[in-house]
Write a protein that holds these residues in place. Sequence first.
Motif, PDB file in Angstrom:
ATOM      1  N   TYR A  37     -25.705  97.481 -28.524  1.00 33.96           N
ATOM      2  CA  TYR A  37     -26.174  96.805 -30.124  1.00 33.96           C
ATOM      3  C   TYR A  37     -26.960  95.298 -28.797  1.00 33.96           C
ATOM      4  CZ  TYR A  37     -25.338  92.833 -32.573  1.00 33.96           C
ATOM      5  OH  TYR A  37     -25.887  91.477 -33.359  1.00 33.96           O
ATOM      6  N   LEU A  38     -26.825  94.992 -27.596  1.00 35.08           N
ATOM      7  CA  LEU A  38     -28.332  93.865 -27.589  1.00 35.08           C
ATOM      8  C   LEU A  38     -29.276  94.486 -27.315  1.00 35.08           C
ATOM      9  CD1 LEU A  38     -25.563  92.555 -24.482  1.00 35.08           C
ATOM     10  CD2 LEU A  38     -26.275  91.566 -26.945  1.00 35.08           C
ATOM     11  N   GLN A  39     -29.614  95.544 -27.142  1.00 36.97           N
ATOM     12  CA  GLN A  39     -30.593  96.192 -27.149  1.00 36.97           C
ATOM     13  C   GLN A  39     -30.843  96.592 -28.278  1.00 36.97           C
ATOM     14  OE1 GLN A  39     -30.796 100.152 -24.348  1.00 36.97           O
ATOM     15  NE2 GLN A  39     -32.868 100.460 -24.666  1.00 36.97           N
ATOM     16  N   VAL A  95     -24.430  98.233 -39.419  1.00 36.58           N
ATOM     17  CA  VAL A  95     -24.857  99.261 -38.441  1.00 36.58           C
ATOM     18  C   VAL A  95     -26.337  97.469 -38.384  1.00 36.58           C
ATOM     19  CG1 VAL A  95     -26.711 100.746 -38.299  1.00 36.58           C
ATOM     20  CG2 VAL A  95     -25.070 101.351 -39.639  1.00 36.58           C
ATOM     21  N   GLY A  96     -25.909  97.351 -36.942  1.00 35.46           N
ATOM     22  CA  GLY A  96     -27.601  96.972 -36.502  1.00 35.46           C
ATOM     23  C   GLY A  96     -27.392  95.038 -37.280  1.00 35.46           C
ATOM     24  N   THR A  97     -25.530  94.871 -37.485  1.00 36.82           N
ATOM     25  CA  THR A  97     -26.003  93.390 -37.802  1.00 36.82           C
ATOM     26  C   THR A  97     -24.576  92.162 -37.009  1.00 36.82           C
ATOM     27  OG1 THR A  97     -23.773  94.018 -39.337  1.00 36.82           O
ATOM     28  CG2 THR A  97     -26.054  93.949 -40.381  1.00 36.82           C
ATOM     29  N   LYS A  98     -24.910  90.994 -36.753  1.00 31.85           N
ATOM     30  CA  LYS A  98     -23.687  90.571 -37.079  1.00 31.85           C
ATOM     31  C   LYS A  98     -22.845  90.785 -36.989  1.00 31.85           C
ATOM     32  CE  LYS A  98     -27.293  86.498 -36.474  1.00 31.85           C
ATOM     33  NZ  LYS A  98     -27.618  84.541 -36.628  1.00 31.85           N
ATOM     34  N   ILE A  99     -22.482  91.321 -37.543  1.00 31.46           N
ATOM     35  CA  ILE A  99     -20.653  91.545 -38.041  1.00 31.46           C
ATOM     36  C   ILE A  99     -20.686  92.640 -37.284  1.00 31.46           C
ATOM     37  CG2 ILE A  99     -19.176  92.642 -39.514  1.00 31.46           C
ATOM     38  CD1 ILE A  99     -20.672  91.730 -42.842  1.00 31.46           C
ATOM     39  N   GLU A 100     -21.476  93.897 -36.809  1.00 30.90           N
ATOM     40  CA  GLU A 100     -20.934  94.868 -35.753  1.00 30.90           C
ATOM     41  C   GLU A 100     -20.862  94.277 -34.218  1.00 30.90           C
ATOM     42  OE1 GLU A 100     -22.864  98.988 -34.079  1.00 30.90           O
ATOM     43  OE2 GLU A 100     -24.109  97.396 -35.099  1.00 30.90           O
ATOM     44  N   GLY A 101     -21.843  93.056 -34.074  1.00 32.74           N
ATOM     45  CA  GLY A 101     -21.720  92.512 -32.967  1.00 32.74           C
ATOM     46  C   GLY A 101     -20.368  92.224 -32.582  1.00 32.74           C
ATOM     47  N   ALA A 102     -19.901  90.944 -32.981  1.00 33.11           N
ATOM     48  CA  ALA A 102     -18.733  90.431 -33.381  1.00 33.11           C
ATOM     49  C   ALA A 102     -17.933  91.153 -33.039  1.00 33.11           C
ATOM     50  CB  ALA A 102     -18.405  89.703 -34.879  1.00 33.11           C
TER      51      ALA A 102
END
Length: 297
Positions: free
Chosen positions: A134-136, A73-80
């Motif tokens: 996610y970016l927000q 949740v909210g990590t770079k892993i989720e973003g990737a």
Amino acid sequence: MTDTRSPRFAQWLASLIFSTICLGSVVEVDKNSSSADSTTAKEWAVASSAMKFVITFIVVCMHMNPISSIIIVGTKIEGAIIVILVALWISTVAVVTDSRHGIAVDEFGAVENGNLYYFSWAGFMTSIMLLAYYLQQAFGLDVAGGIRNRSARMTTWSALLSTSLVVMGSSGNYYDTTCGGVGQEVKCDRAVFGIILGAMSSLISVGIVGMKIATRKAPFLLEAGASLLLVVLYGFGVAILTSQNGPGSALGNLYYFTWASFLESFLLLTSCFEDYSAAAAASAQDTTTTSDNNNNG
């Protein structure tokens, strides 16, 4: 107990549902296909759908556990993962809605498998929402709000650019796969019109969006004139492309996105007219106030 689920959990769950429907649909299409044509495209559609299902299933399961949710949740892993998901949905939509492959649409671009067609588009839009949210949260970057605040009608112009590109691509796809035979002259001529219309409206939209990004505004008369021109052009486009003798007569990308482009052009023209009316009313109010002050003086 604190809720450790992502504020995007609803979008992740929706993406899982859409991925499941798409996977089942594309597997059924592949199984029932008796032709060896477009084997690679069908295999990729199955593979990408399976990857999306596995990814979203794992992410949703991780959301359900307080420990594993900390990792996602909210990590770079989720973003990737979201970026990968967006890429997979883009490739899926591009492949299954291509009339050359005969997966979700037939050779004329008409929807042949409704579940696969509509839920592919739904999954793509959900992945874009996931990325924006996610970016927000992760970077404080409000993509949608930033576009809206950048300049009036920025969102609508950006949407028109996207739909115009689909109109151009779908018309070109129809021309490549259908034209060249006997009895298709009228539809092929109209497909050429669709290519020109999509290209012209895309260029206009790029120009307006570029000016808004560079200067935060575009000349009002230019924007209003472009909106009026596009309303007229897409008015003809709807009549020519989606009529019975048009290449977009069947329900498919060309039909839906031609109508979407017309509606967006109409919204742009309406917004310009509202701004003009508001400016005219304000100018008249200022003139009246000045006249009253002079009379009182």
